[in-house]
Design a protein around this motif. Structure first.
Motif, PDB file in Angstrom:
ATOM      1  N   THR A   1       0.828  -1.198   0.000  1.00  0.00           N
ATOM      2  CA  THR A   1       0.000   0.000   0.000  1.00  0.00           C
ATOM      3  C   THR A   1       0.865   1.252   0.000  1.00  0.00           C
ATOM      4  OG1 THR A   1      -0.100   0.045   2.418  1.00  0.00           O
ATOM      5  CG2 THR A   1      -1.766  -1.259   1.276  1.00  0.00           C
ATOM      6  N   LEU A   2       0.185   2.404  -0.123  1.00  0.00           N
ATOM      7  CA  LEU A   2       0.897   3.680  -0.039  1.00  0.00           C
ATOM      8  C   LEU A   2       1.520   3.846   1.341  1.00  0.00           C
ATOM      9  CD1 LEU A   2       1.637   6.421  -1.260  1.00  0.00           C
ATOM     10  CD2 LEU A   2      -0.599   7.269  -0.506  1.00  0.00           C
ATOM     11  N   ARG A   3       0.859   3.355   2.358  1.00  0.00           N
ATOM     12  CA  ARG A   3       1.400   3.418   3.722  1.00  0.00           C
ATOM     13  C   ARG A   3       2.721   2.644   3.805  1.00  0.00           C
ATOM     14  NH1 ARG A   3      -2.316   1.041   5.717  1.00  0.00           N
ATOM     15  NH2 ARG A   3      -3.676   2.746   6.412  1.00  0.00           N
ATOM     16  N   ASP A   4       2.757   1.475   3.146  1.00  0.00           N
ATOM     17  CA  ASP A   4       3.966   0.661   3.184  1.00  0.00           C
ATOM     18  C   ASP A   4       5.145   1.362   2.523  1.00  0.00           C
ATOM     19  OD1 ASP A   4       2.568  -1.367   4.453  1.00  0.00           O
ATOM     20  OD2 ASP A   4       1.950  -2.293   2.565  1.00  0.00           O
TER      21      ASP A   4
ATOM     22  N   ARG B   1       6.745  17.603   0.480  1.00  0.00           N
ATOM     23  CA  ARG B   1       5.941  18.109  -0.629  1.00  0.00           C
ATOM     24  C   ARG B   1       5.269  16.975  -1.417  1.00  0.00           C
ATOM     25  NH1 ARG B   1       6.755  21.847   2.129  1.00  0.00           N
ATOM     26  NH2 ARG B   1       7.371  23.966   1.520  1.00  0.00           N
ATOM     27  N   LEU B   2       4.784  15.948  -0.679  1.00  0.00           N
ATOM     28  CA  LEU B   2       4.015  14.866  -1.295  1.00  0.00           C
ATOM     29  C   LEU B   2       2.666  14.698  -0.603  1.00  0.00           C
ATOM     30  CD1 LEU B   2       6.718  12.061  -1.832  1.00  0.00           C
ATOM     31  CD2 LEU B   2       5.705  13.542  -3.570  1.00  0.00           C
ATOM     32  N   GLY B   3       2.165  15.757   0.005  1.00  0.00           N
ATOM     33  CA  GLY B   3       0.916  15.649   0.745  1.00  0.00           C
ATOM     34  C   GLY B   3      -0.290  15.348  -0.118  1.00  0.00           C
ATOM     35  N   TYR B   4      -0.168  15.520  -1.415  1.00  0.00           N
ATOM     36  CA  TYR B   4      -1.301  15.285  -2.319  1.00  0.00           C
ATOM     37  C   TYR B   4      -1.457  13.810  -2.696  1.00  0.00           C
ATOM     38  CZ  TYR B   4       2.657  15.383  -5.543  1.00  0.00           C
ATOM     39  OH  TYR B   4       3.846  15.148  -6.156  1.00  0.00           O
ATOM     40  N   LEU B   5      -0.492  12.961  -2.372  1.00  0.00           N
ATOM     41  CA  LEU B   5      -0.527  11.567  -2.833  1.00  0.00           C
ATOM     42  C   LEU B   5      -1.706  10.765  -2.286  1.00  0.00           C
ATOM     43  CD1 LEU B   5       3.192  10.309  -2.949  1.00  0.00           C
ATOM     44  CD2 LEU B   5       1.626  10.791  -4.832  1.00  0.00           C
TER      45      LEU B   5
ATOM     46  N   GLY C   1      -6.124   6.928  -1.113  1.00  0.00           N
ATOM     47  CA  GLY C   1      -6.017   6.595   0.308  1.00  0.00           C
ATOM     48  C   GLY C   1      -4.774   5.785   0.633  1.00  0.00           C
ATOM     49  N   TRP C   2      -4.604   5.558   1.914  1.00  0.00           N
ATOM     50  CA  TRP C   2      -3.409   4.875   2.412  1.00  0.00           C
ATOM     51  C   TRP C   2      -3.406   3.395   2.072  1.00  0.00           C
ATOM     52  CZ3 TRP C   2       0.565   7.648   3.687  1.00  0.00           C
ATOM     53  CH2 TRP C   2       0.400   8.921   4.214  1.00  0.00           C
ATOM     54  N   ASP C   3      -4.585   2.784   1.914  1.00  0.00           N
ATOM     55  CA  ASP C   3      -4.658   1.340   1.673  1.00  0.00           C
ATOM     56  C   ASP C   3      -4.689   0.993   0.187  1.00  0.00           C
ATOM     57  OD1 ASP C   3      -4.743   0.671   4.422  1.00  0.00           O
ATOM     58  OD2 ASP C   3      -6.864   1.232   4.490  1.00  0.00           O
ATOM     59  N   CYS C   4      -4.451   1.933  -0.667  1.00  0.00           N
ATOM     60  CA  CYS C   4      -4.459   1.685  -2.104  1.00  0.00           C
ATOM     61  C   CYS C   4      -3.189   0.915  -2.497  1.00  0.00           C
ATOM     62  CB  CYS C   4      -4.547   3.003  -2.872  1.00  0.00           C
ATOM     63  SG  CYS C   4      -4.548   2.806  -4.656  1.00  0.00           S
ATOM     64  N   ARG C   5      -3.343  -0.107  -3.333  1.00  0.00           N
ATOM     65  CA  ARG C   5      -2.223  -0.923  -3.790  1.00  0.00           C
ATOM     66  C   ARG C   5      -2.024  -0.708  -5.290  1.00  0.00           C
ATOM     67  NH1 ARG C   5      -0.549  -5.244  -0.522  1.00  0.00           N
ATOM     68  NH2 ARG C   5      -1.675  -5.373   1.448  1.00  0.00           N
ATOM     69  N   LYS C   6      -0.815  -0.352  -5.666  1.00  0.00           N
ATOM     70  CA  LYS C   6      -0.488  -0.125  -7.069  1.00  0.00           C
ATOM     71  C   LYS C   6       0.959  -0.521  -7.316  1.00  0.00           C
ATOM     72  CE  LYS C   6      -3.691   3.757  -7.855  1.00  0.00           C
ATOM     73  NZ  LYS C   6      -3.816   5.163  -8.308  1.00  0.00           N
ATOM     74  N   GLU C   7       1.330  -0.510  -8.601  1.00  0.00           N
ATOM     75  CA  GLU C   7       2.733  -0.669  -8.966  1.00  0.00           C
ATOM     76  C   GLU C   7       3.391   0.704  -8.843  1.00  0.00           C
ATOM     77  OE1 GLU C   7       4.804  -3.033  -9.695  1.00  0.00           O
ATOM     78  OE2 GLU C   7       3.359  -4.664  -9.429  1.00  0.00           O
TER      79      GLU C   7
END
Length: 851
Positions: A616-619, A648-652, A658-664
């Motif tokens: 995830t994005l959190r990871d 300066r990545l607060g928009y991600l 969200g934090w639980d989104c999984r992507k490459e």
């Protein structure tokens, strides 16, 4: 023989055993007193009550555990034990299942090191030198003592204890295999009875036999299904043990996963091939070995005994001779399947590595347009693999022809000869021959009994041939298992060598300079700072070759708050300093001191290539921590939002879902965002010291300055590797590498000293002198362009312009304000005279010689 081939209850060994113990129990109960019976009844009641109470407590504990599992599952978390074990709850149907993962103890690795690095001399795995080259290059996979030692060594990992789960699975598997052997005997007898009743025209007995056949068939089908199921469970259990063992040895604080491919080279670049495909094939082959050898061996013993009673000692002697002769022929004519499978696995790994390399570098290949060249590489690798597999298949054709003829047709004909012994040679036919001699006067009844005996013996012979065939087929399976065993054993022995740093030079020789067996430096963990004392910077080579020395002796010390900038030309070895401090490269000489831990209150390294993990994005922000680690440390998502705002990545979170989104994430984030994500990890962990290797090269100068100020504000001592001179203002010291004529010198100085100011003034003066020469360079450029625009003939004369150019020049002259007198020929003639007065070719050559 007819008495031995019946299914009456009095002759069934299982029923006889049951009746015996049932009668024994009844007789003992009759002899007991009333008091004893009362005590036994009370004990039974107490047992029932205690069992009910214990079952109730277990059910309540299980229900609480499930509720806790659901809670932890929603939080994507788990529990961590004091011994390092992890308790995870995974979804299972409508509830959760508890999974406990126990790490391999260091003492287990120490105990197994002897098996993998110091094998017995009789196993043939040592090359006669004091070097753990296991297995040595000359060892060929096959059915020998080396294979026995390798397999038993791996078996000690797969079955660590007698009361382990794997032991229970093997025992259950063995019970069902024995049950299938017993059912084969029952089916053989029942087959003979059904044929006898059919020939005799006894319809009632024939129908009852069919009913019993169907009932036994149902139970036999369940037995066969359970055998296959338990074999699969054994294979998975073996693979689980070996995979966890290898992962614990491969992924640890010693960086074995890095050193295995970059320093040792014992398994090349295909460690993934060993861990995934070769390990799977080995476990499947090892699990099938238990049934392909154990079950046929039991069948051979049981069926040989039954045939010995029916056909006599002559038949048994013939059977044993047949086994020995068949095994000898197949063993001598069998190709080396173990070696062939090992080479096939290696070539499969090479071909797979080519595809993995193309996938990892697809963008670079696409920019260069190198699809054609990559296709050549892939087709060449596949051609080599295809040729090798075709050679294996051609060998298998001849071997399979011989194997099928010997095991199917030759054994069947030999079986008919043996079953005919009671008929044609009654004196040598065992019990069947005795009955032939005794009932020779009753022709009709004897023919029916002979039919029954023949069908029973034929069924036993078929089962015996099947068991013997599987034993002979297992020779080929054993050869293939030897190949898989050699591959897995090589992987684990190489991992043990890397883990124990067990590199030794051959007996009677000295280690090569700066090789893996020439490491004499010291790493001190627990120092509040970073220190290198007389450490040579060496780029290591694969064992056993020596490395290349970049710098003779480097001595640097960095204390808390003293920020260091490491600068120098590209390729000089700046990143080598961080690799040595991190422990990736050996410390061949001198002393390296650094903090003990990696991460919070320790030291952290940001590599030159940003790495984004799976998850995830959190990871991505908390890496290398897991969400469980983050929760245990008391951190929450809103703190991660602040960290992203700082870089300066607060928009991600809003942009990606969200934090639980999984992507490459390596494809989603840009180059600058990847580097800022690395800085976000630095802000999250807040180490005392941080190595940043070109960590802001894709970030603008204003954001770069902001990131460095934020990091310094958190008390992080920065050690930056960069070629940007603008970063000097954020550091205290500067380590310049690559000085001198040969680039092997270095300089360590404080930033802002008088010496540095003088150097800056000198550089400014050189720039002013160069700027003053700009006009002269422009004039020289015009002269060169004018000379390059001329064309010289062979005789040294200059070639004039073409006629269309002359006409254009003439038209331009007529349009000019200056009045030209004369005709066109006069103008052309005057231009030719001017061309004749220009410099000749030697003048042009002199011009080229000017610097």
């Amino acid at each position: 023989m007819a008495i031995q081939s019946t299914l009456r209850q009095s002759e069934d060994p299982i029923i006889i055993l049951y009746d015996h113990y049932a009668d024994l129990l009844r007789s003992r109960l009759k002899r007991t007193s009333r008091t004893t019976r009362l005590i036994a009844t009370l004990s039974l009641l107490a047992t029932i009550i205690a069992g009910a109470y214990g079952g109730t407590r277990w059910w309540k504990t299980r229900r609480e555990e499930k509720e806790r599992g659901k809670t932890l599952l929603r939080r994507n978390s788990g529990l961590r034990g004091k011994d390092g074990s992890r308790t995870l709850y995974v979804p299972y149907r409508s509830t959760t299942s508890k999974v406990i993962i126990h790490p391999t103890k260091p003492t287990t690795f120490d105990a197994h090191r002897r098996l993998f690095l110091n094998p017995p001399r009789a196993a043939g795995l040592s090359d006669g030198q004091m070097t753990p080259q296991v297995p040595p290059p000359l060892t060929k996979p096959g059915l020998n003592l080396a294979f026995l030692h390798q397999f038993l060594s791996l078996l000690s990992i797969m079955i660590p204890r007698w009361n382990s789960k794997e032991t229970g699975l093997l025992v259950s598997h063995g019970v069902f295999l024995m049950l299938r052997t017993y059912l084969s005997l029952v089916v053989a007898r029942l087959d003979g009875e059904i044929v006898r009743d059919l020939v005799a025209g006894n319809g009632r007995a024939f129908s009852w036999g069919i009913i019993k056949w169907c009932g036994i068939g149902s139970f036999a089908s369940y037995t066969n299904a359970m055998i296959k199921f338990l074999q699969s469970k054994v294979s998975i259990a073996f693979r689980t043990r070996l995979t966890r063992y290898i992962h614990d040895l491969y992924l640890n604080d010693n960086f074995n996963y890095y050193k295995l491919s970059n320093l040792d080279g014992g398994v090349g670049q295909g460690a993934d091939q060993f861990i995934t495909q070769d390990l799977t094939l080995f476990c499947a082959s090892a699990a099938s070995l238990y049934s392909s050898l154990g079950k046929p061996f039991v069948d051979l013993c049981v069926f040989n005994y039954q045939l010995f009673r029916s056909l006599g000692p002559l038949a048994l002697t013939g059977l044993l001779s047949n086994y020995f002769l068949t095994a000898t022929i197949l063993r001598r004519l069998s190709p080396p399947f173990g070696k062939l499978k090992a080479v096939e696995g290696r070539r499969e790994g090479d071909f797979r590595g080519l595809h993995s390399r193309l996938i990892a570098n697809a963008e670079e290949v696409a920019f260069y347009g190198g699809a054609g060249m990559e296709k050549v590489f892939l087709e060449r690798g596949f051609k080599e693999l295809k040729g090798w597999m075709e050679s294996i298949y051609s060998l298998k054709i001849r071997y399979n022809m011989l194997e099928d003829f010997v095991l199917k047709y030759s054994w069947s004909a030999y079986g008919y000869l043996l079953t005919s012994l009671p008929v044609f040679l009654p004196a040598w036919g065992g019990l069947g021959g005795v009955l032939e001699l005794a009932d020779s006067t009753k022709r009709t009844g004897r023919e029916r009994a002979r039919m029954k005996e023949f069908i029973t013996n034929k069924r036993l012979m078929l089962s015996l041939a099947d068991a013997g065939g599987r034993m002979m087929y297992s020779i080929k399976d054993l050869s293939e298992l030897a190949g898989y065993t050699s591959r897995v054993y090589t992987l684990i022995s190489t991992l043990h060598r890397v883990h124990a740093n067990a590199y030794f030079s051959p007996r009677g020789t000295h280690p090569e300079l700066f090789s893996a067996s020439d490491v004499q430096g010291t790493i001190h963990k627990g120092f509040d700072g970073v220190r290198l004392e007389n450490v040579p910077i060496v780029a290591p080579s694969m064992y056993p070759r020596g490395g290349d020395e970049l710098f003779d002796s480097l001595s640097v010390i960095v204390h808390s708050g003293e920020h260091l900038l490491i600068s120098g030309p590209n390729g000089v070895g700046k990143s080598a300093v961080s690799r040595i401090v991190a422990g990736l490269w050996p410390v061949y000489r001198g002393l390296v001191s650094r903090p003990r831990s990696i991460g919070t209150d320790g030291i952290m390294f940001l590599p030159q290539r940003p790495y984004l993990s799976v998850g995830t994005l959190r990871d991505q922000v908390i890496y290398p921590h897991s969400e469980m680690d983050m929760r245990e440390s008391g951190r929450r998502d809103h703190e991660l939002s602040k960290v992203l705002e700082e870089v300066r990545l607060g928009y991600l979170p809003d942009r990606e879902g969200g934090w639980d989104c999984r992507k490459e994430w390596k494809d989603v984030l840009s180059g600058g965002e990847k580097q800022r994500m690395g800085m976000a990890r630095l802000m999250y962990h807040e180490p005392r010291y941080a190595f940043i290797d070109e960590g802001t090269s894709a970030v603008s100068s204003d954001v770069e300055g902001l990131l460095y100020e934020k990091a310094k504000g958190k008390g992080i001592t920065l050690i930056t590797i960069s070629t940007r001179a603008s970063l000097k203002k954020y550091h205290t010291f500067n380590l310049t590498l690559g000085l001198g004529h040969d680039g092997a010198e270095w300089d360590f100085e404080r930033i802002g000293t008088e010496k540095e100011k003088m150097n800056v003034e000198r550089e400014l003066q050189e720039l002013r002198e160069r700027l003053a020469q700009i006009e002269e360079w422009k004039r020289r450029r015009e002269e060169i362009e004018e000379e390059l625009g001329k064309v010289w003939l062979e005789g040294g004369d200059e070639l004039g312009p073409p006629q269309y150019a002359e006409v254009e020049d003439l038209a331009a002259d007529t349009r000019s304000p200056v009045t030209n007198s004369g005709t066109k020929e006069e103008i052309i003639g005057s231009r030719n005279e001017d061309n004749a007065r220009t410099e000749t070719r030697p003048g042009l050559e002199r011009m080229w010689s000017v610097d």
